[in-house]
Design a protein around this motif. Structure first.
Motif, short mmCIF file in Angstrom:
data_model
loop_
_atom_site.label_atom_id
_atom_site.label_comp_id
_atom_site.label_asym_id
_atom_site.label_seq_id
_atom_site.Cartn_x
_atom_site.Cartn_y
_atom_site.Cartn_z
N VAL A 346 -4.66 17.31 -7.90
CA VAL A 346 -3.46 16.58 -7.52
C VAL A 346 -3.57 15.18 -8.11
CG1 VAL A 346 -2.02 15.72 -5.65
CG2 VAL A 346 -3.23 17.90 -5.39
N HIS A 347 -2.69 14.88 -9.06
CA HIS A 347 -2.69 13.58 -9.74
C HIS A 347 -1.51 12.77 -9.22
CE1 HIS A 347 -3.77 11.17 -13.51
NE2 HIS A 347 -2.80 10.49 -12.92
N GLY A 348 -1.78 11.65 -8.59
CA GLY A 348 -0.73 10.81 -8.06
C GLY A 348 -0.20 9.84 -9.10
N LEU A 349 1.11 9.71 -9.17
CA LEU A 349 1.76 8.73 -10.05
C LEU A 349 2.48 7.77 -9.12
CD1 LEU A 349 2.23 7.98 -13.01
CD2 LEU A 349 4.30 9.39 -12.96
N VAL A 350 1.91 6.58 -8.94
CA VAL A 350 2.38 5.68 -7.89
C VAL A 350 2.89 4.38 -8.50
CG1 VAL A 350 0.10 4.63 -7.53
CG2 VAL A 350 1.74 4.66 -5.64
N GLY A 351 3.86 3.79 -7.82
CA GLY A 351 4.43 2.52 -8.27
C GLY A 351 5.68 2.21 -7.48
N THR A 521 5.08 9.23 -6.21
CA THR A 521 5.26 8.62 -4.91
C THR A 521 5.12 7.10 -5.01
OG1 THR A 521 4.45 8.61 -2.61
CG2 THR A 521 2.80 8.85 -4.33
N HIS A 522 5.58 6.43 -3.98
CA HIS A 522 5.36 4.99 -3.87
C HIS A 522 4.44 4.68 -2.69
CE1 HIS A 522 8.57 5.73 -0.94
NE2 HIS A 522 8.10 4.67 -0.31
N ASP A 523 3.97 5.73 -2.01
CA ASP A 523 3.25 5.60 -0.75
C ASP A 523 1.75 5.80 -0.98
OD1 ASP A 523 2.21 5.80 1.81
OD2 ASP A 523 3.94 6.89 2.60
N PHE A 524 0.98 4.73 -0.83
CA PHE A 524 -0.47 4.84 -1.00
C PHE A 524 -1.10 5.71 0.09
CE2 PHE A 524 -0.48 1.14 -3.92
CZ PHE A 524 -1.35 1.64 -4.88
N PHE A 564 -2.07 -3.21 -2.85
CA PHE A 564 -2.91 -3.03 -1.67
C PHE A 564 -2.73 -4.19 -0.69
CE2 PHE A 564 -5.47 0.02 -4.21
CZ PHE A 564 -5.46 1.06 -3.29
N ASP A 565 -2.62 -5.39 -1.21
CA ASP A 565 -2.40 -6.55 -0.33
C ASP A 565 -1.09 -6.42 0.42
OD1 ASP A 565 -4.77 -7.61 -1.19
OD2 ASP A 565 -3.86 -8.95 -2.68
N ALA A 566 -0.05 -5.90 -0.28
CA ALA A 566 1.25 -5.72 0.38
C ALA A 566 1.16 -4.67 1.48
CB ALA A 566 2.30 -5.33 -0.65
N VAL A 567 0.41 -3.62 1.23
CA VAL A 567 0.25 -2.57 2.24
C VAL A 567 -0.47 -3.12 3.46
CG1 VAL A 567 -0.92 -0.39 2.76
CG2 VAL A 567 0.32 -0.66 0.61
N ILE A 568 -1.53 -3.88 3.20
CA ILE A 568 -2.30 -4.45 4.31
C ILE A 568 -1.46 -5.45 5.09
CG2 ILE A 568 -4.28 -5.90 4.86
CD1 ILE A 568 -5.68 -4.61 2.43
N ALA A 569 -0.62 -6.21 4.38
CA ALA A 569 0.20 -7.22 5.04
C ALA A 569 1.27 -6.61 5.92
CB ALA A 569 0.85 -8.14 3.99
N GLY A 571 1.13 -3.47 7.21
CA GLY A 571 0.61 -2.45 8.13
C GLY A 571 -0.04 -1.32 7.38
N GLU A 572 -0.94 -0.63 8.08
CA GLU A 572 -1.70 0.46 7.48
C GLU A 572 -0.80 1.64 7.17
OE1 GLU A 572 -5.43 1.45 6.02
OE2 GLU A 572 -4.81 -0.35 7.09
N PRO A 573 -0.85 2.23 5.99
CA PRO A 573 -0.02 3.38 5.67
C PRO A 573 -0.50 4.63 6.39
CG PRO A 573 -1.56 3.00 3.88
CD PRO A 573 -1.75 1.87 4.86
N ALA A 574 0.40 5.63 6.39
CA ALA A 574 0.01 6.91 6.98
C ALA A 574 -1.11 7.52 6.16
CB ALA A 574 1.21 7.87 6.99
N GLY A 575 -2.29 7.67 6.81
CA GLY A 575 -3.46 8.16 6.08
C GLY A 575 -4.11 7.00 5.36
N SER A 576 -5.06 6.29 5.99
CA SER A 576 -5.63 5.07 5.44
C SER A 576 -6.48 5.36 4.22
CB SER A 576 -6.48 4.38 6.51
OG SER A 576 -7.60 5.20 6.81
#
Length: 583
Positions: A346-351, A521-524, A564-569, A571-576
């Protein structure tokens, strides 16, 4: 047990029984059907119903009034009006049908092609339609009559050609509005050919307007035919309603009642056609209540396996996608992107939105919008896709390469049952019979965790929830056991609970089929939960690629660290990330 209310036919081309019930509950529609049936039966049985020979004159009966000898009277030559009216129905109905057939075949056919393909077909179709509409119809018909003589059938055929632009304009406008709908893209991705997509998914959108227009064309054909023969320009040896009207008008002061019979036949038939078209439109256009929100059954959670060490299944090298601006310059939305997907990976393409993820995925499927210019190399299972003929690519889509879209409800055609939309690609790629394809579709619905496969198979898209619709699309994508699955934001439109279930399902299917998965996806959180490797895109470029564990532990590119900083700022995403690294 299945809900009886959902027991509708699974053959998409058959109108739902509810449509017929709605039609029969419409009193005007029933009255129109009754009159048109009477006209049709009278025309078919004219030879048996006529009390006299329609062309046999009788001097003693000239302009005789209605009575026991002649129920409707006799005309200026002493011929029985009822007999002539019945035989005239044959000619008038057949002539109108010929006009309608010619106009519909030319107009609907050209409108479907121009609306679906666009480009030069649209330009040529619109130009020809405009040219025909600019012709003075009556002058053209008189010119044809001067060349071929007073042939009723030739006149009606030419009239059909003159009326075909009406069908073309309506159909072209309707098809242009749906050719980019997601369910049409989904049909392309499933490997259906263009003729099957047009005949199955596109033709349905022109059904109601074409029916209404057909009634108008039929009425116009009857009126024109009657007008031509009333003016004496038709074949005098052929009984028609217009010819009868001409004879009655010539004797209006002596036998005015004779004028009523052909006038009623023409007028009531035209009105009945219009009433029937409106009734059919109301019956065929289904109106659906919003489906209640429901949650799917919980799936057992399974930890992701270790990344597969399989060989590269998909190789994308230096891919560029560009669109031309109004000033003539080119704007690159995908800029020299390179990535690979291995078997079982499974290769994620994120942005972020607008980074070029979906354009990259659509490039692999060769489903970019018109106007896109591409370069680079896309190799799937040893085959270069960039120059592959359309027919071979169509065979790959839905079979070796499958696609899961991000908007489940928009990617299911509302005109057809869920089952019919699953069965057709299976029959196309596997050559199964209807019963075998149905059994396979029910097996797939059960495999993706739908509690009542039989009920869902018979349901229309508006009768199932968003989570179930996404499962249906996943079932359709894996129906032919593809080698590569492209999933474009498959959980975006779902709530957190259903999202987790869909991710578990994708993981299980990957394990069972050993397929490679490109997850857009855009979801880390989704990346951490499901992916083995990940590529990060920004402004059309891949800025960083690597194993999920390494990238989450130590992102190298400033943009990745900023994400990653934006995610941490926020809140933690589903599945840390920690959960994903430990799995």
């Amino acid at each position: 047990m299945s809900d009886p209310s959902l027991a509708v036919p699974d053959v998409a081309s058959v109108p739902a029984p509810g449509s017929l019930r709605r039609l029969l509950r419409n009193p005007l529609g029933v009255a129109a059907i009754g009159w048109l049936a009477l006209v049709l039966v009278s025309a078919l049985l004219a030879s048996w119903l006529s009390p006299y020979d329609p062309d046999e004159p009788a001097a003693r009966d000239i302009l005789a009034g209605p009575g026991s000898a002649h129920l409707l009277g006799a005309d200026g030559s002493g011929r029985d009006i009822l007999s002539r009216l019945l035989h005239a129905s044959q000619i008038s109905v057949a002539g109108a049908a010929l006009t309608l057939l010619v106009a519909a075949v030319i107009g609907i056919g050209a409108g479907l092609l121009a609306g679906y393909y666009g480009g030069w077909t649209e330009t040529a179709g619109t130009w020809v339609a405009s040219l025909i509409m600019a012709l003075p119809g009556i002058v053209a018909l008189l010119a044809v009559r001067a060349v071929v003589g007073p042939s009723l059938w030739t006149t009606m055929a030419i009239f059909g050609v003159l009326l075909s632009p009406a069908f073309y304009r309506v159909v072209h406008a309707a098809v242009s509005g749906v050719r980019n709908e997601l369910y049409v893209d989904a049909a392309r991705v499933s490997g259906l050919s263009d003729p099957r997509i047009i005949g199955r998914h596109v033709l349905t959108v022109v059904r109601a307007p074409a029916i209404i227009l057909a009634a108008g064309v039929g009425s116009a054909a009857i009126a024109l035919q009657s007008g031509i023969t009333f003016l004496g320009l038709g074949d005098p040896s052929v009984p028609t309603w217009g010819g009868m009207l001409n004879d009655a008008f010539a004797n209006i002061y002596t036998a005015p009642v004779a004028l009523a019979w052909p006038s009623l036949a023409i007028g009531v038939t035209c009105v009945a056609l219009t009433l029937l078209s409106n009734a059919l439109r109301d019956a065929l256009e289904r109106t659906a209540e919003p489906a209640p929100t429901r949650h799917d059954a919980d799936d057992e959670h399974a930890a992701p396996p270790a990344p597969s060490g399989g060989e590269a299944l998909l190789e994308v090298r230096d891919l560029v996608v560009a669109y031309r601006r109004p000033d003539g310059s080119a704007r690159r939305v995908v800029d020299e992107v390179s990535l690979s997907v291995r078997e079982g990976e499974v290769h994620g393409l994120v942005g972020e939105s607008g980074s070029g993820k979906t354009q990259t995925a659509f490039s692999i499927l060769r489903l970019l919008p018109a106007g896109a210019r591409t370069s680079g190399s896309i190799v799937f299972d040893g085959t270069e896709l960039t120059g592959l003929p359309a027919k071979r690519l169509t065979r790959l889509r839905g079979d070796a390469i499958a696609y899961i879209p991000q908007e489940p409800m928009s990617n299911l055609d509302p005109s057809f049952t869920v089952g019919s939309q699953l069965v057709e690609p299976i029959r196309t790629h596997r050559g199964y019979g209807r019963a075998q394809a149905r059994a396979r579709a029910l097996e797939l619905l059960d495999r993706v965790g739908i509690p009542d496969p039989e009920r869902t198979f018979r349901a229309y898209p508006h009768e199932i929830s968003g989570g179930m619709a996404q499962r249906v699309l996943i079932a359709g994508a894996v129906a032919c056991e593809p080698k590569l699955l492209i999933a474009d934001e498959p959980t975006t439109a779902l709530d957190v609970t259903v999202q987790a279930e869909v991710l578990d399902l994708l993981r299980d299917l990957r394990d069972d089929l050993g397929m490679g998965v490109l997850l857009v996806t855009h979801d880390f959180g989704v990346v951490a939960d499901l992916c083995d490797r990940v590529s990060v895109m920004r402004h059309g470029r891949v800025v960083e690629t690597g194993p999920v564990d390494a990238l989450f532990a130590a992102p190298q590119h400033p943009y990745t660290r900023a994400l990653f900083d934006a995610v941490i700022a926020t809140g933690e995403p589903a599945g840390s990330p920690q959960d994903g690294a430990d799995a």
